[in-house]
Design a protein around this motif. Structure first.
Motif, PDB file in Angstrom:
ATOM      1  N   ARG A  30       6.298   1.167   0.990  1.00 57.85           N
ATOM      2  CA  ARG A  30       7.268   1.729   1.940  1.00 57.85           C
ATOM      3  C   ARG A  30       8.670   1.225   1.621  1.00 57.85           C
ATOM      4  N   PRO A  85       8.378   7.929   5.036  1.00 56.72           N
ATOM      5  CA  PRO A  85       7.326   7.789   4.023  1.00 56.72           C
ATOM      6  C   PRO A  85       5.992   8.388   4.462  1.00 56.72           C
ATOM      7  N   ASN A 105       8.120  13.165   0.243  1.00 55.17           N
ATOM      8  CA  ASN A 105       8.093  11.860   0.923  1.00 55.17           C
ATOM      9  C   ASN A 105       6.859  11.019   0.609  1.00 55.17           C
ATOM     10  N   ILE A 108       4.241   4.815   8.688  1.00 58.25           N
ATOM     11  CA  ILE A 108       4.077   5.689   7.521  1.00 58.25           C
ATOM     12  C   ILE A 108       3.178   6.850   7.967  1.00 58.25           C
ATOM     13  N   ILE A 130       4.689   8.367  -0.869  1.00 58.71           N
ATOM     14  CA  ILE A 130       5.014   7.109  -1.558  1.00 58.71           C
ATOM     15  C   ILE A 130       3.806   6.548  -2.307  1.00 58.71           C
ATOM     16  N   ALA A 185       9.958   2.477  -1.801  1.00 54.34           N
ATOM     17  CA  ALA A 185      10.360   3.898  -1.783  1.00 54.34           C
ATOM     18  C   ALA A 185      11.670   4.081  -1.019  1.00 54.34           C
TER      19      ALA A 185
END
Ligand SMILES: Cc1ncc(COP(=O)(O)O)c(C=O)c1O
Length: 508
Positions: A180, A192, A238, A213, A240, A183
């Motif tokens: 997280r 994420p 998005n 997330i 990750i 990224a």
């Protein structure tokens, strides 16, 4: 049928988003809460007697004794508690839980723990031995899982590195947090998302909740392995990280890690292999000639892994290893603060102070087992599991899910499998109930490799199946709880029940 039953039945196949919204609304009505409390109480009353068996037999303390108790008497009482519980796991009646359990091995680990019981890796200057043990645990695990020696010895880019953690869940949480933060900083991803097979461990849900997330659960195929096409379709700008298990907790099958990790690599996304369960079995299984698909850092797309030393690494409970491809990624796991009045503070994992003795015991377990010990243990476990598997396959009412090696899930088309599990419980077994589909598994450990244990399991299972066939409508046990959880569309309500179960654990 009352209103609640009617609602539950009507919603069985409704859109989950609508169900969640309706659940929130319904919970505001007192009659719904009252009805649910009544159901919870019925379930929990059954659980209380088995969770709190010591009320009559042992003194309980809700305040600190005015004067300290005699140490000899304390030890005696604790030995008595221990001996109440020891036989069940020692004799091989428990799925997973204790992975080695040999008296000599336990005594050795206890001796190591005693030597280092005051050690705290947070104070690396006072206990450099803790750092020695932990760096060697990480290096040995990385080497076992496809890192090449040069990765570990030299500061090369992409080197395999990692940290010791408190268990599989912490390894997974830390890896997801690292992705997280990586990224966000490297790719500017503010919302994420992670893609996880439906069979991946609950620790991934926990990570998604804790670290905000978005988690997309992808289905598994008829073989219970992750679906590559569905994974590809779920990737967004998005995403990750993608996850695969080697093997999965429920069915013990290995996801197609090669294809999944390659997909991730081509898209510039992280890939985590959860080898919490298999990290310390699969490398040896491979050497023994079992068919093990690639799952580790030998695959270029695998960027992190979790492998539990406190399972088949045969360490005491409380350690695992999280590994990364590249020091850079590991840095996103660390915590540092430079302006705290308490001084410069930094820690590699979630905890501050940590039990150095557990790392010492983990190191000692690894070097005392050696490759030879691990290989022999894997051989015994896999051979025992094969006996159990063929025993289950010979029971006409049961079938095995997927193609497992040593975590063997079984289900039935004709019987309530949870009633079979209840029957096994009444014969002293502790097995794991599974959902979607309803099934039960046994995770084979060294405890089950003792002479006669596999045969006893199969014999008891045959009797359990015969009993359920004769008494399909028996009441009580865990079967109604699993039945309710499966049929209840309101998962929040099931969650509430589980919270009350946890409350029960802390009840005096
Ligand atoms: C595949 C897998 N991942 C993660 C975990 C979580 O490990 P722990 O219970 O040590 O937190 C488990 C536990 O059984 C597991 O089987």
């Amino acid at each position: 049928m009352d209103l609640m039953d009617w609602v539950v039945k009507k919603l069985a196949n409704a859109n989950p988003r609508i169900v969640t919204r309706l659940e929130k609304t319904l919970k505001k009505f007192p009659f719904v809460n009252k009805r649910m409390q009544k159901e919870y109480q019925q379930v929990l009353q059954g659980a209380e007697s088995s969770l709190k068996p010591y009320k009559e037999k042992f003194a309980a303390y809700s305040t600190i004794p005015k004067i300290g108790l005699d140490k000899g008497a304390i030890l005696q009482e604790m030995e008595a508690l221990h001996s109440e519980e020891e036989a069940r796991w020692q004799d091989g009646y428990v799925s997973g839980a204790v992975y080695h359990g040999d008296q000599g091995h336990i005594q050795f680990l206890n001796q190591v723990y005693a030597i280092h019981s005051q050690s705290n890796p947070l104070h690396a200057d006072v206990w450099p031995s803790a750092s020695k043990y932990e760096s060697e645990i990480v290096a040995m695990t990385a080497n076992m899982l496809g890192a090449v020696q040069v990765d570990i010895d030299q500061n090369v880019s992409g080197q395999i590195c990692g940290t010791v953690t408190s268990g599989g869940t912490e390894s997974i949480l830390l890896a997801m947090k690292a992705y997280r933060d990586w990224a966000r900083e490297r790719k500017g991803i503010k919302r994420p998302e992670m893609i996880v097979p439906s069979t991946a461990h609950a620790a991934f849900d926990k990570a998604a909740q804790y670290f905000n997330i978005k988690m997309t659960r992808i289905p598994v195929g008829a073989d219970f392995r992750a679906d590559i096409v569905a994974t590809q379709a779920a990737i967004t700008r998005n995403t990750i990280v993608i996850v695969g298990s080697a093997p999965s907790f429920p069915h013990g099958v290995i996801d197609p890690i090669g294809d999944l990790s390659e997909l991730a690599r081509r898209k510039g996304i992280g890939f985590h292999t959860d080898a919490c369960l298999g990290g310390f079995i699969l490398p040896w299984a491979c050497k023994l000639g079992y068919e093990v698909p690639p799952f580790d850092f030998s695959l270029p797309g695998v960027t992190s892994m979790s492998a539990d030393t406190h399972k088949y690494g045969y360490a005491a409970k409380g350690t695992s290893v999280v590994l990364y491809r590249g020091l850079d990624l590991r840095h996103y796991q660390y915590y540092t603060v430079a302006d705290w009045p308490g001084g410069l503070y930094f820690s590699p994992t979630f905890a501050g102070s940590r039990p150095g003795a557990l790392s010492a015991a983990c190191w000692a377990a690894m070097v005392s087992m050696g490759e030879q010990g691990y290989t022999q243990a894997a051989r015994n476990i896999l051979e025992t599991a094969a006996t159990i598997r063929s025993g289950i396959e010979a029971i006409p009412e049961l079938h095995i899910l997927g193609d497992p090696l040593w975590v063997i899930a079984f289900a039935s088309d004709t019987l309530d499998i949870y009633r079979v599990m209840d029957q096994m419980t009444s014969k002293n077994w502790s097995l794991n109930g599974l959902h979607h589909p309803p099934a039960v598994h046994i995770c084979v450990t060294l405890r089950h490799t003792q002479p006669g244990v596999a045969e006893r399991f199969v014999e008891d299972l045959k009797l359990a199946v015969a009993h359920v066939k004769m008494n399909p409508d028996a009441k009580g046990g865990m079967a109604p709880v699993y039945g309710m959880a499966a049929s209840m569309p309101f998962k929040g309500l099931v969650g509430d029940l589980l919270k009350q179960y946890i409350d029960l654990l802390y009840k005096m």
